[in-house]
Motif scaffolding. Structure first.
Motif, PDB file in Angstrom:
ATOM      1  N   ASP A   1     -97.327 107.647  14.943  1.00 53.44           N
ATOM      2  CA  ASP A   1     -98.087 106.696  15.757  1.00 53.44           C
ATOM      3  C   ASP A   1     -98.384 107.231  17.152  1.00 53.44           C
ATOM      4  OD1 ASP A   1     -95.564 106.596  16.811  1.00 53.44           O
ATOM      5  OD2 ASP A   1     -95.206 104.484  16.364  1.00 53.44           O
ATOM      6  N   GLN A   2     -97.843 108.402  17.499  1.00 50.51           N
ATOM      7  CA  GLN A   2     -98.134 109.022  18.785  1.00 50.51           C
ATOM      8  C   GLN A   2     -99.243 110.067  18.685  1.00 50.51           C
ATOM      9  OE1 GLN A   2     -96.622 107.905  21.614  1.00 50.51           O
ATOM     10  NE2 GLN A   2     -95.695 106.394  20.229  1.00 50.51           N
ATOM     11  N   HIS A   3     -99.711 110.332  17.467  1.00 47.64           N
ATOM     12  CA  HIS A   3    -100.730 111.367  17.293  1.00 47.64           C
ATOM     13  C   HIS A   3    -102.111 110.805  17.619  1.00 47.64           C
ATOM     14  CE1 HIS A   3    -103.167 114.525  15.431  1.00 47.64           C
ATOM     15  NE2 HIS A   3    -102.084 115.284  15.482  1.00 47.64           N
ATOM     16  N   PRO A   4    -102.929 111.524  18.408  1.00 46.85           N
ATOM     17  CA  PRO A   4    -104.216 110.967  18.853  1.00 46.85           C
ATOM     18  C   PRO A   4    -105.260 110.829  17.755  1.00 46.85           C
ATOM     19  CG  PRO A   4    -103.982 113.258  19.556  1.00 46.85           C
ATOM     20  CD  PRO A   4    -102.653 112.842  19.006  1.00 46.85           C
ATOM     21  N   ALA A   5    -105.107 111.532  16.632  1.00 45.03           N
ATOM     22  CA  ALA A   5    -106.129 111.462  15.584  1.00 45.03           C
ATOM     23  C   ALA A   5    -105.962 110.232  14.708  1.00 45.03           C
ATOM     24  CB  ALA A   5    -106.102 112.728  14.720  1.00 45.03           C
ATOM     25  N   ASN A   6    -104.755 109.981  14.239  1.00 45.15           N
ATOM     26  CA  ASN A   6    -104.564 108.904  13.260  1.00 45.15           C
ATOM     27  C   ASN A   6    -103.751 107.732  13.771  1.00 45.15           C
ATOM     28  OD1 ASN A   6    -102.377 110.842  13.210  1.00 45.15           O
ATOM     29  ND2 ASN A   6    -101.587 109.777  11.405  1.00 45.15           N
ATOM     30  N   LEU A   7    -103.057 107.884  14.901  1.00 45.10           N
ATOM     31  CA  LEU A   7    -102.304 106.769  15.498  1.00 45.10           C
ATOM     32  C   LEU A   7    -101.403 106.080  14.474  1.00 45.10           C
ATOM     33  CD1 LEU A   7    -105.181 105.227  17.665  1.00 45.10           C
ATOM     34  CD2 LEU A   7    -103.410 106.849  18.383  1.00 45.10           C
ATOM     35  N   GLY A   8    -100.774 106.881  13.622  1.00 36.00           N
ATOM     36  CA  GLY A   8     -99.841 106.339  12.643  1.00 36.00           C
ATOM     37  C   GLY A   8    -100.438 106.041  11.288  1.00 36.00           C
ATOM     38  N   ARG A   9    -101.744 106.121  11.157  1.00 39.50           N
ATOM     39  CA  ARG A   9    -102.388 105.822   9.874  1.00 39.50           C
ATOM     40  C   ARG A   9    -102.407 107.065   8.985  1.00 39.50           C
ATOM     41  NH1 ARG A   9    -105.621 103.692  14.001  1.00 39.50           N
ATOM     42  NH2 ARG A   9    -105.807 101.419  14.016  1.00 39.50           N
ATOM     43  N   LEU A  10    -102.355 106.850   7.667  1.00 40.23           N
ATOM     44  CA  LEU A  10    -102.475 107.931   6.698  1.00 40.23           C
ATOM     45  C   LEU A  10    -103.315 107.455   5.523  1.00 40.23           C
ATOM     46  CD1 LEU A  10     -98.836 109.396   6.485  1.00 40.23           C
ATOM     47  CD2 LEU A  10    -100.803 110.425   7.639  1.00 40.23           C
ATOM     48  N   CYS A  11    -104.057 108.379   4.917  1.00 39.14           N
ATOM     49  CA  CYS A  11    -104.753 108.046   3.683  1.00 39.14           C
ATOM     50  C   CYS A  11    -103.777 108.200   2.522  1.00 39.14           C
ATOM     51  CB  CYS A  11    -105.973 108.948   3.487  1.00 39.14           C
ATOM     52  SG  CYS A  11    -105.582 110.656   3.035  1.00 39.14           S
ATOM     53  N   VAL A  12    -104.220 107.929   1.306  1.00 39.83           N
ATOM     54  CA  VAL A  12    -103.319 107.963   0.160  1.00 39.83           C
ATOM     55  C   VAL A  12    -102.791 109.377  -0.097  1.00 39.83           C
ATOM     56  CG1 VAL A  12    -105.218 108.271  -1.488  1.00 39.83           C
ATOM     57  CG2 VAL A  12    -103.061 107.255  -2.250  1.00 39.83           C
ATOM     58  N   LYS A  13    -103.603 110.397   0.183  1.00 39.22           N
ATOM     59  CA  LYS A  13    -103.135 111.765  -0.025  1.00 39.22           C
ATOM     60  C   LYS A  13    -102.066 112.129   0.998  1.00 39.22           C
ATOM     61  CE  LYS A  13    -105.978 115.009  -1.170  1.00 39.22           C
ATOM     62  NZ  LYS A  13    -107.107 115.974  -1.138  1.00 39.22           N
ATOM     63  N   GLY A  14    -102.292 111.751   2.253  1.00 40.40           N
ATOM     64  CA  GLY A  14    -101.297 112.044   3.270  1.00 40.40           C
ATOM     65  C   GLY A  14    -100.005 111.291   3.041  1.00 40.40           C
ATOM     66  N   ALA A  15    -100.115 110.051   2.587  1.00 34.16           N
ATOM     67  CA  ALA A  15     -98.919 109.251   2.343  1.00 34.16           C
ATOM     68  C   ALA A  15     -98.084 109.810   1.200  1.00 34.16           C
ATOM     69  CB  ALA A  15     -99.313 107.807   2.050  1.00 34.16           C
ATOM     70  N   ALA A  16     -98.711 110.585   0.303  1.00 36.99           N
ATOM     71  CA  ALA A  16     -98.000 111.137  -0.855  1.00 36.99           C
ATOM     72  C   ALA A  16     -97.548 112.578  -0.634  1.00 36.99           C
ATOM     73  CB  ALA A  16     -98.892 111.064  -2.091  1.00 36.99           C
ATOM     74  N   LEU A  17     -97.604 113.058   0.597  1.00 37.53           N
ATOM     75  CA  LEU A  17     -97.216 114.447   0.862  1.00 37.53           C
ATOM     76  C   LEU A  17     -95.787 114.744   0.420  1.00 37.53           C
ATOM     77  CD1 LEU A  17     -98.766 115.215   4.369  1.00 37.53           C
ATOM     78  CD2 LEU A  17     -99.188 116.455   2.245  1.00 37.53           C
ATOM     79  N   GLY A  18     -94.894 113.788   0.584  1.00 41.13           N
ATOM     80  CA  GLY A  18     -93.505 114.025   0.214  1.00 41.13           C
ATOM     81  C   GLY A  18     -93.327 114.359  -1.254  1.00 41.13           C
ATOM     82  N   GLU A  19     -94.237 113.873  -2.085  1.00 46.42           N
ATOM     83  CA  GLU A  19     -94.130 114.119  -3.522  1.00 46.42           C
ATOM     84  C   GLU A  19     -94.552 115.532  -3.911  1.00 46.42           C
ATOM     85  OE1 GLU A  19     -96.283 111.102  -5.583  1.00 46.42           O
ATOM     86  OE2 GLU A  19     -95.595 109.497  -4.242  1.00 46.42           O
ATOM     87  N   THR A  20     -95.140 116.273  -2.979  1.00 43.66           N
ATOM     88  CA  THR A  20     -95.629 117.622  -3.297  1.00 43.66           C
ATOM     89  C   THR A  20     -94.647 118.718  -2.913  1.00 43.66           C
ATOM     90  OG1 THR A  20     -96.721 117.976  -1.146  1.00 43.66           O
ATOM     91  CG2 THR A  20     -97.956 116.772  -2.831  1.00 43.66           C
ATOM     92  N   THR A  21     -93.518 118.350  -2.334  1.00 44.39           N
ATOM     93  CA  THR A  21     -92.605 119.376  -1.821  1.00 44.39           C
ATOM     94  C   THR A  21     -91.593 119.865  -2.847  1.00 44.39           C
ATOM     95  OG1 THR A  21     -91.115 117.659  -0.976  1.00 44.39           O
ATOM     96  CG2 THR A  21     -92.813 118.495   0.529  1.00 44.39           C
ATOM     97  N   GLY A  22     -91.443 119.187  -3.967  1.00 46.18           N
ATOM     98  CA  GLY A  22     -90.477 119.613  -4.977  1.00 46.18           C
ATOM     99  C   GLY A  22     -90.986 120.795  -5.786  1.00 46.18           C
ATOM    100  N   LEU A  23     -90.074 121.471  -6.473  1.00 44.19           N
ATOM    101  CA  LEU A  23     -90.425 122.643  -7.270  1.00 44.19           C
ATOM    102  C   LEU A  23     -90.722 122.299  -8.723  1.00 44.19           C
ATOM    103  CD1 LEU A  23     -87.819 125.247  -5.939  1.00 44.19           C
ATOM    104  CD2 LEU A  23     -90.177 124.868  -5.196  1.00 44.19           C
ATOM    105  N   ALA A  24     -90.447 121.077  -9.134  1.00 47.84           N
ATOM    106  CA  ALA A  24     -90.671 120.705 -10.532  1.00 47.84           C
ATOM    107  C   ALA A  24     -92.147 120.826 -10.889  1.00 47.84           C
ATOM    108  CB  ALA A  24     -90.190 119.272 -10.770  1.00 47.84           C
ATOM    109  N   GLY A  25     -92.426 121.527 -11.985  1.00 47.18           N
ATOM    110  CA  GLY A  25     -93.793 121.676 -12.456  1.00 47.18           C
ATOM    111  C   GLY A  25     -94.566 122.790 -11.799  1.00 47.18           C
ATOM    112  N   ARG A  26     -93.966 123.497 -10.849  1.00 40.72           N
ATOM    113  CA  ARG A  26     -94.670 124.582 -10.169  1.00 40.72           C
ATOM    114  C   ARG A  26     -94.499 125.898 -10.925  1.00 40.72           C
ATOM    115  NH1 ARG A  26     -94.480 124.268  -3.601  1.00 40.72           N
ATOM    116  NH2 ARG A  26     -95.291 122.144  -3.397  1.00 40.72           N
ATOM    117  N   LEU A  27     -95.524 126.730 -10.852  1.00 42.21           N
ATOM    118  CA  LEU A  27     -95.477 128.060 -11.443  1.00 42.21           C
ATOM    119  C   LEU A  27     -94.891 129.007 -10.403  1.00 42.21           C
ATOM    120  CD1 LEU A  27     -96.260 129.738 -13.949  1.00 42.21           C
ATOM    121  CD2 LEU A  27     -98.441 130.218 -12.809  1.00 42.21           C
TER     122      LEU A  27
END
Length: 318
Positions: free
Chosen positions: A33-59
């Motif tokens: 909420d301190q960032h000047p671009a989004n002021l705390g808002r995220l789109c659905v892709k940004g909100a799901a970033l945490g789900e992309t950090t795991g190694l499951a399913g990666r080559l």
């Protein structure tokens, strides 16, 4: 729990993200909420970033025909199969489609491989498909590939014109800021120009559902009265022989909006019937207010899409 302030890697908005890592290594994210671009808002892709950090399913290692191999073998196999295709079908049988997230050096290497070694020009990237039209427009209008305003300009405008932009879906962070600005500023008016009635039209004060191909006539009509009220702008345009069009002198007596429309529309305008290329559901009276509002509004912003996942391109004119 450790929290790291970082940036979403997806589109050009560059939303601020707060990523938290728990003791089990699980990552969760929320908008900064301190960032000047989004002021705390995220789109659905940004909100799901945490789900992309795991190694499951990666080559994690190269595979050839479903079998894990070492990198030297994988590279040699790739080169051999490319050579086989080229020998059998020629260089034109090979094409590259690269990511829009590559660095300049990566683009250079990919182009050198395709054009210098394979011997064909069959390489394209999302960068061109997404931004080439915007770059051309910026360079012709402003002399450089720059976006001449910020999101703050959008929020401080009294008139926002959305041209073919379904910001509610394609640019949700900007759309949320625009919707909030409309709630905060009762004077703010939004005009949506789009053949479709999209979710973005729900916050628009006026929706111009033009038929495809008629937007050029609309913009010419809006520009004509504005140039007449701005002698310096008219002198600038006339000196460069960009305005008015050569045939405009033969259209005297027509209304300001109609004066710069293509000649094939003239008879239709005179008879008050819908000209070709314009939706019959959009009467001429509904087109005049945006043109008039542009001329008297202290600050206005036009927004058009430069690709479904690109940042909205906004150009203020005062």
């Amino acid at each position: 729990m450790k929290t790291i302030r970082t940036t979403c890697p997806y589109c050009g908005v560059g939303c601020g993200v707060l990523a938290s890592v728990d003791d089990a290594g699980q990552v969760s994210v929320r908008g900064d909420d301190q960032h000047p671009a989004n002021l705390g808002r995220l789109c659905v892709k940004g909100a799901a970033l945490g789900e992309t950090t795991g190694l499951a399913g990666r080559l994690l290692t190269p595979e050839v025909d479903g079998q894990q191999v070492a990198w030297p073998q994988a590279l040699a196999e790739t080169a051999a199969r490319l050579r086989q295709i080229i020998d059998q079908h020629g260089p034109q049988a090979v094409a590259f489609y690269a990511s829009g997230q590559l660095l300049t050096e990566d683009y250079y290497a990919a182009n050198k491989l395709m054009k210098g070694f394979i011997g064909a020009a069959n390489i394209d990237t999302n960068s061109r498909l997404c931004m080439s039209s915007a770059v051309t427009g910026y360079k012709r209008a402003f002399g450089a590939d720059v976006v001449p305003c910020s999101y703050d300009d959008v929020e401080n405008s009294d008139l926002v014109v959305l041209v073919g932009s379904n910001a509610a879906w394609a640019h949700p962070v900007l759309f949320q800021r625009l919707a909030q600005a409309k709630r905060d500023n009762p004077r703010l008016r939004i005009v949506a120009i789009d053949p479709r009635r999209t979710a973005t039209c729900e916050i628009a004060d006026r929706h111009l559902a033009l038929a495809p191909g008629s937007d050029g006539g609309l913009f010419a009509g809006c520009l004509t009265p504005w140039l007449r009220q701005e002698p310096a702008s008219m002198a600038f345009a006339t000196a460069r022989r960009r305005w008015p069009p050569p045939a405009a002198g033969t259209w005297r007596g027509w209304r300001p909006f109609a004066v710069c429309l293509p000649m094939r529309w003239r008879d239709s305008i005179a008879s008050s019937s819908p000209p070709r290329g314009r939706s019959p559901s959009t009467p001429w009276e509904s087109i005049n207010p945006p043109a008039a509002a542009t001329n008297v509004t202290p600050s206005s912003t036009s927004i058009w899409p430069a690709g479904s996942m690109a940042a909205a391109a906004a150009a203020p004119f005062r």
